[in-house]
Design a protein around this motif. Structure first.
Motif, PDB file in Angstrom:
ATOM      1  N   GLY A 186     -63.673 -74.705 -81.292  1.00 30.18           N
ATOM      2  CA  GLY A 186     -63.300 -75.478 -82.461  1.00 30.18           C
ATOM      3  C   GLY A 186     -63.731 -74.869 -83.775  1.00 30.18           C
ATOM      4  N   GLY A 187     -63.976 -73.552 -83.802  1.00 29.32           N
ATOM      5  CA  GLY A 187     -64.396 -72.885 -85.035  1.00 29.32           C
ATOM      6  C   GLY A 187     -65.871 -72.538 -85.014  1.00 29.32           C
ATOM      7  N   GLU A 188     -66.275 -71.685 -85.952  1.00 27.66           N
ATOM      8  CA  GLU A 188     -67.652 -71.192 -85.953  1.00 27.66           C
ATOM      9  C   GLU A 188     -68.667 -72.301 -86.202  1.00 27.66           C
ATOM     10  OE1 GLU A 188     -67.058 -66.527 -87.322  1.00 27.66           O
ATOM     11  OE2 GLU A 188     -67.832 -67.980 -88.765  1.00 27.66           O
ATOM     12  N   GLU A 189     -68.385 -73.193 -87.128  1.00 22.41           N
ATOM     13  CA  GLU A 189     -69.349 -74.250 -87.436  1.00 22.41           C
ATOM     14  C   GLU A 189     -69.590 -75.147 -86.229  1.00 22.41           C
ATOM     15  OE1 GLU A 189     -70.140 -77.797 -90.728  1.00 22.41           O
ATOM     16  OE2 GLU A 189     -68.354 -76.523 -90.859  1.00 22.41           O
ATOM     17  N   ARG A 190     -68.518 -75.565 -85.588  1.00 25.90           N
ATOM     18  CA  ARG A 190     -68.667 -76.423 -84.415  1.00 25.90           C
ATOM     19  C   ARG A 190     -69.317 -75.667 -83.267  1.00 25.90           C
ATOM     20  NH1 ARG A 190     -63.557 -80.005 -82.892  1.00 25.90           N
ATOM     21  NH2 ARG A 190     -65.127 -80.654 -81.359  1.00 25.90           N
ATOM     22  N   MET A 191     -69.007 -74.382 -83.126  1.00 25.76           N
ATOM     23  CA  MET A 191     -69.604 -73.595 -82.056  1.00 25.76           C
ATOM     24  C   MET A 191     -71.116 -73.493 -82.238  1.00 25.76           C
ATOM     25  SD  MET A 191     -68.807 -69.652 -80.905  1.00 25.76           S
ATOM     26  CE  MET A 191     -69.427 -68.963 -82.459  1.00 25.76           C
ATOM     27  N   LEU A 192     -71.560 -73.184 -83.459  1.00 23.64           N
ATOM     28  CA  LEU A 192     -72.987 -73.044 -83.708  1.00 23.64           C
ATOM     29  C   LEU A 192     -73.713 -74.378 -83.543  1.00 23.64           C
ATOM     30  CD1 LEU A 192     -72.204 -70.217 -84.677  1.00 23.64           C
ATOM     31  CD2 LEU A 192     -73.766 -70.529 -86.612  1.00 23.64           C
ATOM     32  N   THR A 193     -73.092 -75.452 -84.019  1.00 19.01           N
ATOM     33  CA  THR A 193     -73.705 -76.774 -83.853  1.00 19.01           C
ATOM     34  C   THR A 193     -73.822 -77.141 -82.383  1.00 19.01           C
ATOM     35  OG1 THR A 193     -72.805 -77.484 -85.988  1.00 19.01           O
ATOM     36  CG2 THR A 193     -73.511 -79.205 -84.461  1.00 19.01           C
ATOM     37  N   SER A 194     -72.775 -76.828 -81.619  1.00 17.75           N
ATOM     38  CA  SER A 194     -72.806 -77.108 -80.182  1.00 17.75           C
ATOM     39  C   SER A 194     -73.898 -76.310 -79.490  1.00 17.75           C
ATOM     40  CB  SER A 194     -71.444 -76.782 -79.562  1.00 17.75           C
ATOM     41  OG  SER A 194     -71.489 -76.879 -78.159  1.00 17.75           O
ATOM     42  N   ILE A 195     -74.063 -75.048 -79.865  1.00 13.69           N
ATOM     43  CA  ILE A 195     -75.109 -74.215 -79.260  1.00 13.69           C
ATOM     44  C   ILE A 195     -76.478 -74.817 -79.534  1.00 13.69           C
ATOM     45  CG2 ILE A 195     -76.256 -71.976 -79.389  1.00 13.69           C
ATOM     46  CD1 ILE A 195     -73.496 -70.729 -79.908  1.00 13.69           C
ATOM     47  N   ALA A 196     -76.732 -75.160 -80.802  1.00 14.84           N
ATOM     48  CA  ALA A 196     -78.039 -75.726 -81.153  1.00 14.84           C
ATOM     49  C   ALA A 196     -78.286 -77.044 -80.427  1.00 14.84           C
ATOM     50  CB  ALA A 196     -78.130 -75.922 -82.665  1.00 14.84           C
ATOM     51  N   ASN A 197     -77.252 -77.889 -80.346  1.00 14.46           N
ATOM     52  CA  ASN A 197     -77.411 -79.189 -79.681  1.00 14.46           C
ATOM     53  C   ASN A 197     -77.675 -79.034 -78.188  1.00 14.46           C
ATOM     54  OD1 ASN A 197     -76.992 -80.542 -82.073  1.00 14.46           O
ATOM     55  ND2 ASN A 197     -74.831 -80.952 -81.702  1.00 14.46           N
ATOM     56  N   ARG A 198     -76.989 -78.086 -77.550  1.00 13.04           N
ATOM     57  CA  ARG A 198     -77.176 -77.908 -76.108  1.00 13.04           C
ATOM     58  C   ARG A 198     -78.563 -77.381 -75.798  1.00 13.04           C
ATOM     59  NH1 ARG A 198     -72.000 -75.360 -73.154  1.00 13.04           N
ATOM     60  NH2 ARG A 198     -73.162 -76.150 -71.348  1.00 13.04           N
ATOM     61  N   PHE A 199     -79.084 -76.500 -76.641  1.00 15.17           N
ATOM     62  CA  PHE A 199     -80.448 -76.026 -76.410  1.00 15.17           C
ATOM     63  C   PHE A 199     -81.460 -77.131 -76.685  1.00 15.17           C
ATOM     64  CE2 PHE A 199     -78.777 -71.586 -76.837  1.00 15.17           C
ATOM     65  CZ  PHE A 199     -79.229 -71.147 -75.606  1.00 15.17           C
ATOM     66  N   ARG A 200     -81.198 -77.949 -77.710  1.00 15.96           N
ATOM     67  CA  ARG A 200     -82.113 -79.054 -77.978  1.00 15.96           C
ATOM     68  C   ARG A 200     -82.141 -80.013 -76.807  1.00 15.96           C
ATOM     69  NH1 ARG A 200     -79.595 -82.023 -81.425  1.00 15.96           N
ATOM     70  NH2 ARG A 200     -79.779 -80.601 -83.183  1.00 15.96           N
ATOM     71  N   ALA A 201     -80.975 -80.252 -76.197  1.00 12.85           N
ATOM     72  CA  ALA A 201     -80.921 -81.140 -75.037  1.00 12.85           C
ATOM     73  C   ALA A 201     -81.718 -80.588 -73.863  1.00 12.85           C
ATOM     74  CB  ALA A 201     -79.464 -81.357 -74.628  1.00 12.85           C
ATOM     75  N   LYS A 202     -81.864 -79.271 -73.817  1.00 18.74           N
ATOM     76  CA  LYS A 202     -82.653 -78.637 -72.758  1.00 18.74           C
ATOM     77  C   LYS A 202     -84.133 -78.522 -73.113  1.00 18.74           C
ATOM     78  CE  LYS A 202     -78.850 -75.882 -70.848  1.00 18.74           C
ATOM     79  NZ  LYS A 202     -78.985 -76.406 -69.471  1.00 18.74           N
ATOM     80  N   GLY A 203     -84.517 -79.096 -74.266  1.00 16.13           N
ATOM     81  CA  GLY A 203     -85.909 -79.065 -74.674  1.00 16.13           C
ATOM     82  C   GLY A 203     -86.316 -77.784 -75.369  1.00 16.13           C
ATOM     83  N   LEU A 204     -85.362 -77.063 -75.947  1.00 16.58           N
ATOM     84  CA  LEU A 204     -85.645 -75.797 -76.623  1.00 16.58           C
ATOM     85  C   LEU A 204     -85.280 -75.900 -78.095  1.00 16.58           C
ATOM     86  CD1 LEU A 204     -84.186 -73.337 -73.965  1.00 16.58           C
ATOM     87  CD2 LEU A 204     -86.607 -73.721 -74.427  1.00 16.58           C
TER      88      LEU A 204
END
Length: 502
Positions: free
Chosen positions: A119-137
């Motif tokens: 969905g674009g660079e902004e959404r990709m970066l936000t998704s990456i950060a959110n997925r790592f946060r969900a993993k406790g990182l």
């Protein structure tokens, strides 16, 4: 020019410790202690410890005296490195075919052509950060045109994500500290002694005196950061990955030649997979060009596969995206995700009905970037809770049990409408929905659905009355009234459209 994502894990040691020991309270401050002979110092501290004044490099005794509730744990560099490798392998399977460890506290990946799938660079970066946060990182994610610029920006920012627009590399990094240029500490210290503080100051200095005093490393790092010298990302590889490759004495570039060698690599890969009893789910084709750059194509399948013809077709459908430039000198095919696959004996259609396999169709849509899934039943009377998404190839093990018809399309959220209806149990006479007034020609209902009081106390008395209505244009809608039409405690008595019939 490619787009490079750098992911920095500022709290990797403490995050790893918390993941390894969930019993540690969230409010407990943690400091990681490194040793050198009799000297002990803080090599990492979590947010709670830093807030109390604990700093990296501080003597351990001073940190303990500063914060009495501090939990001090001995450093384990091998465990940190292992955690970073596992993170990198996970990112390889999720985001890009070209992912590498950016030791000691980050990873880097080439995402050129992959951002549109997210969905674009902004959404990709936000998704990456959110997925790592969900993993406790804790993660800081930056994207730029070069590895050096992305690495520096990820470590300089205080927010989770930063995007460096194309052509804006110089402006993004010129005011950053010299320490972010990935130079040895000795060189950074000497440059500061000479009065240099920022990358921009160093970049605007004549190159010859710097090279004479510090060697070529300073100029090389500057050229890499500004894209004047390529810095290839060497993808992570482990012994578990099935990989085949072909090097060329003379670079290739013609589309027919590329397709020919892709087909040969697929045959080799399938032979190796068959030897190991595996089928591939995700495969990466990586081409290495004469100029030192790499380009990758990823193909996925809905279930483990070893079909040479099908895997070859998946790649040949996409090889036109390869830009050979001055030529390709090496091609590699990697089974990034592989699962056990046993050979199945095919039955004669005279004995059993032939089962139509829709997996190829799923693969085609999936490799085009479409989100392919199917819905499965969930034991719930509330319509929006009675379905869940599953993988397109997963079997549906249960069926919906219902005496009433259900719409082919259930709206993501019920949409409130204006109606005219007799209370308490008559269907609407007309409906005003999405700016259009619809006269109800036929109706069926009501079907009463009760709230799940055993799950939510607020639904103890909740009621919905559903109707199937057909308007004068022949469109059939699924509408409901919130409440029983008598007692306001059962609902607001407002009307909603919840679904559309075929």
């Amino acid at each position: 020019m490619p787009r490079v994502v750098s992911i920095y894990f500022p709290d990797l040691p403490t995050d790893r410790i918390r993941r390894a020991d969930p019993s540690i309270p969230a409010e407990q401050a943690i400091a990681v202690i490194s040793k050198s002979g009799s000297k002990r110092w803080v090599s990492a501290a979590d947010a709670a410890a830093r807030k109390a004044g604990v700093q990296v490099g501080m003597p351990a005794a001073k940190a303990q005296a500063l914060f009495q509730g501090l939990r001090m744990i001995d450093a384990d560099p091998a465990a940190d490195a292992g955690a970073l490798e596992r993170i990198t392998m996970w990112a390889l399977s999720q985001y890009s075919p070209i992912v590498a460890i950016d030791a000691p506290d980050g990873i880097v990946m080439d995402t050129e052509g992959a951002d549109h799938l997210q969905g674009g660079e902004e959404r990709m970066l936000t998704s990456i950060a959110n997925r790592f946060r969900a993993k406790g990182l804790t993660a800081r994610v930056a994207i730029a045109e070069t590895w050096g610029a992305a690495n520096a920006c990820a470590r300089a920012i205080s927010r989770e994500t930063v995007i460096v627009p194309r052509g804006e590399t110089v402006r993004a990094v010129e005011k950053l500290s010299l320490s972010l240029l990935r130079l040895p500490e000795k060189i950074v210290g000497d440059l500061r002694t000479l009065g240099f503080k920022t990358i921009g100051e160093l970049a605007n200095t004549p190159r010859a005196p710097l090279t004479l005093r510090f060697g070529p490393e300073v100029g090389r790092r500057l050229d890499q950061m500004f894209g004047r010298t390529p810095e290839p990302i060497e993808p992570i590889r482990t012994a578990e990955l099935v990989e085949v490759s072909r090097a060329f004495a003379e670079p290739i570039g013609a589309a027919e030649t590329i397709d020919k060698y892709v087909a040969r690599l697929v045959v080799q890969l399938v032979d190796e997979l068959q030897r190991r009893g595996l089928g591939v789910r995700r495969t990466d084709l990586i081409v290495e060009k004469v100029d030192g750059t790499r380009q990758a194509i990823r193909a996925g399948t809905a279930k483990p596969a070893r079909d040479v013809a099908w895997l070859t077709k998946l790649f040949k459908d996409r090889t036109e995206k390869i830009e050979p430039g001055f030529g390709i000198e090496r091609m590699t095919l990697v089974a990034v995700m592989a699962e056990p696959l046993e050979g199945a004996q095919k039955s004669s259609s005279l004995v059993e009905d032939e089962i139509i396999d829709v997996t190829p169709l799923i693969d085609i849509f999936g490799n085009r970037g479409a989100r392919v899934y199917r819905v499965a039943p969930v034991a719930s009377d509330v319509p929006e809770r009675s379905v869940r998404r599953i993988a397109a190839s997963d079997p549906v093990e249960a069926l919906w049990v219902n005496h009433w018809r259900r719409p082919v399309r259930l709206l993501a959220r019920p949409e409130q409408v204006d109606v005219m209806a007799l209370m308490p149990d008559h269907p609407p006479v007309w409906i005003m929905w999405r700016g259009k007034r619809r006269k109800v020609k036929n109706a069926d209902g009501p079907e009463r659905i009760f709230g799940e009081w055993w799950e939510r106390n607020s639904e103890m008395a909740a009621v919905r009355d559903y109707f199937v209505v057909e308007d004068d244009a022949g469109e059939r809608l699924w509408v409901y009234r919130s409440g029983d039409g008598v007692d306001t405690e059962t609902g607001s008595h407002k009307w909603f459209v919840h679904g559309i019939f075929a």
